[in-house]
Structure formats: structure tokens, C-alpha cells
Motif scaffolding. Structure first.
Motif, PDB file in Angstrom:
ATOM      1  N   ASP A  15       0.599  -1.417  -0.183  1.00 26.35           N
ATOM      2  CA  ASP A  15      -0.208   0.002   0.249  1.00 26.35           C
ATOM      3  C   ASP A  15       1.133   1.257   0.193  1.00 26.35           C
ATOM      4  O   ASP A  15       0.673   2.550  -0.983  1.00 26.35           O
ATOM      5  CB  ASP A  15      -1.065   0.223   1.276  1.00 26.35           C
ATOM      6  CG  ASP A  15      -1.694  -0.578   1.033  1.00 26.35           C
ATOM      7  OD1 ASP A  15      -2.036  -1.340   0.020  1.00 26.35           O
ATOM      8  OD2 ASP A  15      -2.156  -0.988   2.429  1.00 26.35           O
ATOM      9  N   PHE A  41      -7.866   0.888  -3.471  1.00 25.57           N
ATOM     10  CA  PHE A  41      -8.753   0.372  -1.375  1.00 25.57           C
ATOM     11  C   PHE A  41     -10.075   0.806  -2.359  1.00 25.57           C
ATOM     12  O   PHE A  41     -10.413  -0.050  -1.003  1.00 25.57           O
ATOM     13  CB  PHE A  41      -8.507   2.111  -0.661  1.00 25.57           C
ATOM     14  CG  PHE A  41      -6.904   2.129  -0.575  1.00 25.57           C
ATOM     15  CD1 PHE A  41      -6.514   1.512   0.350  1.00 25.57           C
ATOM     16  CD2 PHE A  41      -6.150   3.135  -1.612  1.00 25.57           C
ATOM     17  CE1 PHE A  41      -5.104   1.605   0.774  1.00 25.57           C
ATOM     18  CE2 PHE A  41      -4.428   3.571  -1.271  1.00 25.57           C
ATOM     19  CZ  PHE A  41      -4.293   2.241   0.161  1.00 25.57           C
ATOM     20  N   GLN A  59     -13.263   5.238  -0.502  1.00 28.59           N
ATOM     21  CA  GLN A  59     -12.933   5.314   0.441  1.00 28.59           C
ATOM     22  C   GLN A  59     -10.903   5.612   1.328  1.00 28.59           C
ATOM     23  O   GLN A  59     -10.476   5.578   2.404  1.00 28.59           O
ATOM     24  CB  GLN A  59     -12.271   3.155   0.440  1.00 28.59           C
ATOM     25  CG  GLN A  59     -13.379   2.078   0.610  1.00 28.59           C
ATOM     26  CD  GLN A  59     -14.022   2.473   1.850  1.00 28.59           C
ATOM     27  OE1 GLN A  59     -14.033   2.514   2.410  1.00 28.59           O
ATOM     28  NE2 GLN A  59     -15.615   3.009   0.896  1.00 28.59           N
ATOM     29  N   ARG A  67      -4.814  -6.798  -3.848  1.00 32.89           N
ATOM     30  CA  ARG A  67      -4.837  -5.742  -4.758  1.00 32.89           C
ATOM     31  C   ARG A  67      -5.078  -5.837  -6.260  1.00 32.89           C
ATOM     32  O   ARG A  67      -3.814  -7.158  -6.215  1.00 32.89           O
ATOM     33  CB  ARG A  67      -3.860  -4.266  -3.601  1.00 32.89           C
ATOM     34  CG  ARG A  67      -3.811  -4.059  -2.748  1.00 32.89           C
ATOM     35  CD  ARG A  67      -5.046  -3.157  -2.361  1.00 32.89           C
ATOM     36  NE  ARG A  67      -4.794  -2.753  -0.121  1.00 32.89           N
ATOM     37  CZ  ARG A  67      -5.687  -2.075   0.244  1.00 32.89           C
ATOM     38  NH1 ARG A  67      -6.486  -2.895   0.102  1.00 32.89           N
ATOM     39  NH2 ARG A  67      -5.887  -1.964   1.575  1.00 32.89           N
TER      40      ARG A  67
END
Length: 319
Positions: free
Chosen positions: A33, A56, A60, A283
Motif C-alpha cells: 500500500d 482501495f 475509501q 489489491r
């Protein structure tokens, strides 16, 4: 996504594995991230929110440049600064991450040189001496003296003054969890500001300030660097070696050709390497990981209702 980890790399994959109290309650859990966020300042401004939504989930993570502008209005001493940074807010958890742009313009290269050249100079000197590590105290003192002589010039490119003040301003604005990240120069600035403000900071290919920690104002200690900062260090990338090595780092691979080692410094390549190596990072995998950087094609998510393959979808979005 990539179904399984390619090696035993839990420390590299999960933020909790090196524990930071400032990150409690933050939805930013994977080190990938932070690698993703550190890539964002290189993109056009109007593309950042769509990228955040893709990574995300819709709304978010919110790009909040209004906060940056408000901070500058209230602190006009930073009005003419060349530092580029953004705020990504996570409204559901009162968390935010300050993302700082790395080396991109000529002025950024000048900033790199002025902030870290003294440490680099003495690192080369140490490497050339037998038992060079014995001279570490002298080298740190010499780097401090040299930076002191250059105080006026260094102050002009001390972007950490902006970001440290911004973090303090945000902390007084009610955020429960704050962090900083950046790539290259941006990562180096993030590590300095993290140590100064006692805030979690994750750098990607970032130069360190272990040797030059007495050259920044306010000064930072080795204990502060070890407690609040972390660096992601790609294989064969020379930039994270500047300024001395910190204990808190994750070493990642680089599949670039040996004749093109500078490519190991590419932020996007490092993000792809982390996603491939960690596996099961929930992700999306960017098409460029396969089409540009040469990583294997990922598997389809089990909840995907699309009948097309990864490469077929990439051909639909990439002309």
C-alpha cells in the motif's frame, strides 16, 4: 492478484510485522500500500482519485488537497517552497497518509545533492579505508560540520521543514492515525519528517539520514529513526545506501537486466515486485507489471464474474 507468496517474506508484506502505534486503526496495512501511494505523485493530479478508487475501493481513500492548500495559507513561509506533497485521507477511520514526491525535476536533483552529498562523500571515504567502520564517529562529525558550512544553501531545499510542519498541523486537526511515505527523495524526506514528528514513515528506495541525522533541524536521534522509520530497499538500487543503513528495512528483489540496474530504482517496478513476491495482497495488479516489467500473469480473483483473462482485460484498457 498473485495467489501465493514466492518466498518467506512476511516482514516485507505486512505493516504489522514491524509494528507502529501510529498506524493502529489505519486501513493501510500492506507495505505494498505504501509502495502504491509513493508512486502517486508522479501521475497527473486528475488521475489520482481514480487510482485510489481502483486500489482501495470507491471513496475509501480521498485525495484531500484542500487541506494542503489550507495549511499553506496558514503558513505563508512555505508559499514559495518547491516541495510537492499530497494528503490521502481515510474518512472511515480518521486516518491519513502524507505522500511526498520523489526526484522528478532538475530542482529535485539539486535537493538530493545538497541534502545527502556530504554523507555520500564520507561514505566513499570510509569504503576506501581498511577497517573504515572504525571511523564512523569521525565521519558523522565531519558530515555535520560540512552541512553546517552549507546551512544557507541546504535550508532552501530542506523540504522536510514543510512536511514536518504539515504533519504537526494535521495532528492538531483531529486525525487519529498519520503516516508518511514517498519514493527516492520523497522517501528520504518522509523518513526525516517521521523521525522529527514521531510518525510512522515508510520510504521506497529512500536515502537514509543515519549518518547525517545531526545535520537536520530539529536534530533527530538514531533511536527515533529506528522507532518510526522503515525503508523498502530493492536489490541493486544504490540510492537507499546513501546516508547509511537503518535496521528497519525490507530487501526486495529486482528482475531487471543486470546491465540496467538503475531500473531497480523505478517505483512502479518495486510495487510489482512486492505484489508478486508477497502474493495474496488483496489489491489489483496493474497491467504494466506484466506488459512492461515482465512479471507473470496473475490469477483471477475468485469473486470475479468476468470471463476474460488478465491480458484480455489489459488489451481493453491499454491501446
Amino acid at each position: 492478484f498473485y495467489e501465493g507468496a514466492q518466498s518467506d517474506v512476511p516482514r516485507m508484506c505486512m505493516l504489522e510485522s514491524f509494528g507502529r502505534s501510529d498506524s493502529e486503526g489505519s486501513p493501510v496495512k500492506y507495505l505494498a500500500d505504501y509502495a502504491f501511494l509513493s508512486n502517486l505523485p508522479y501521475f497527473k493530479l486528475d488521475s489520482l482519485q481514480p487510482l485510489l478508487n481502483k486500489w482501495f475501493g470507491d471513496n475509501q481513500a480521498i485525495l484531500d488537497n484542500k487541506a494542503v492548500n489550507e495549511f499553506i495559507v496558514q503558513n505563508p513561509e512555505f508559499l514559495d517552497s518547491l516541495a510537492i506533497y499530497h494528503l490521502v485521507a481515510f474518512p472511515s477511520s480518521s486516518a491519513a497518509v502524507v505522500i511526498i514526491r520523489g526526484t522528478k525535476t532538475f530542482f529535485d536533483y539539486i535537493a538530493d545533492a545538497k541534502l545527502w552529498y556530504s554523507a555520500a562523500l564520507f561514505q566513499v571515504f570510509r569504503a576506501a579505508l581498511p577497517f573504515g567502520n572504525l571511523f564512523d564517529p569521525l565521519i558523522e562529525f565531519s558530515a555535520t560540520v560540512l552541512s553546517f558550512l552549507e546551512t544557507a544553501n541546504v535550508k532552501k531545499v530542506a523540504y522536510y521543514r514543510d512536511t514536518s510542519s504539515f504533519v504537526d498541523w494535521l495532528r492538531n486537526s483531529g486525525y487519529k492515525s498519520l503516516a508518511l511515505t514517498g519514493h527516492s527523495l520523497g522517501g528520504g524526506i518522509a523518513l526525516i519528517s517521521g523521525a522529527q514528528t514521531h510518525t510512522t514513515a515508510v520510504g521506497l528506495s529512500a536515502p537514509n539520514t543515519v549518518i547525517g541525522r545531526d545535520t537536520v533541524r530539529p536534530r533527530i536521534t538514531l533511536a527515533e529513526l529506528e522507532k518510526y522509520t522503515f525503508n523498502i530497499v530493492p536489490e541493486r538500487d544504490l540510492f537507499p545506501r546513501l546516508g547509511g543503513s537503518s535496521e528497519n528495512m525490507a530487501r526486495i528483489g529486482c528482475i531487471a537486466d543486470s546491465a540496467n540496474s538503475f531500473s531497480c530504482h523505478e517505483a512502479a517496478r518495486s510495487l510489482c515486485e512486492m505484489m508478486y513476491s508477497c502474493g495474496n495482497v488483496a489489491r489489483p495488479v496493474f497491467c504494466e507489471c506484466v506488459t512492461k516489467w515482465g512479471y507473470p500473469e496473475p490469477v483471477k480473483s475468485s469473486n470475479s464474474d468476468k470471463g476474460s483473462t488478465f491480458m484480455e482485460e489489459c488489451r481493453d484498457v491499454v491501446p
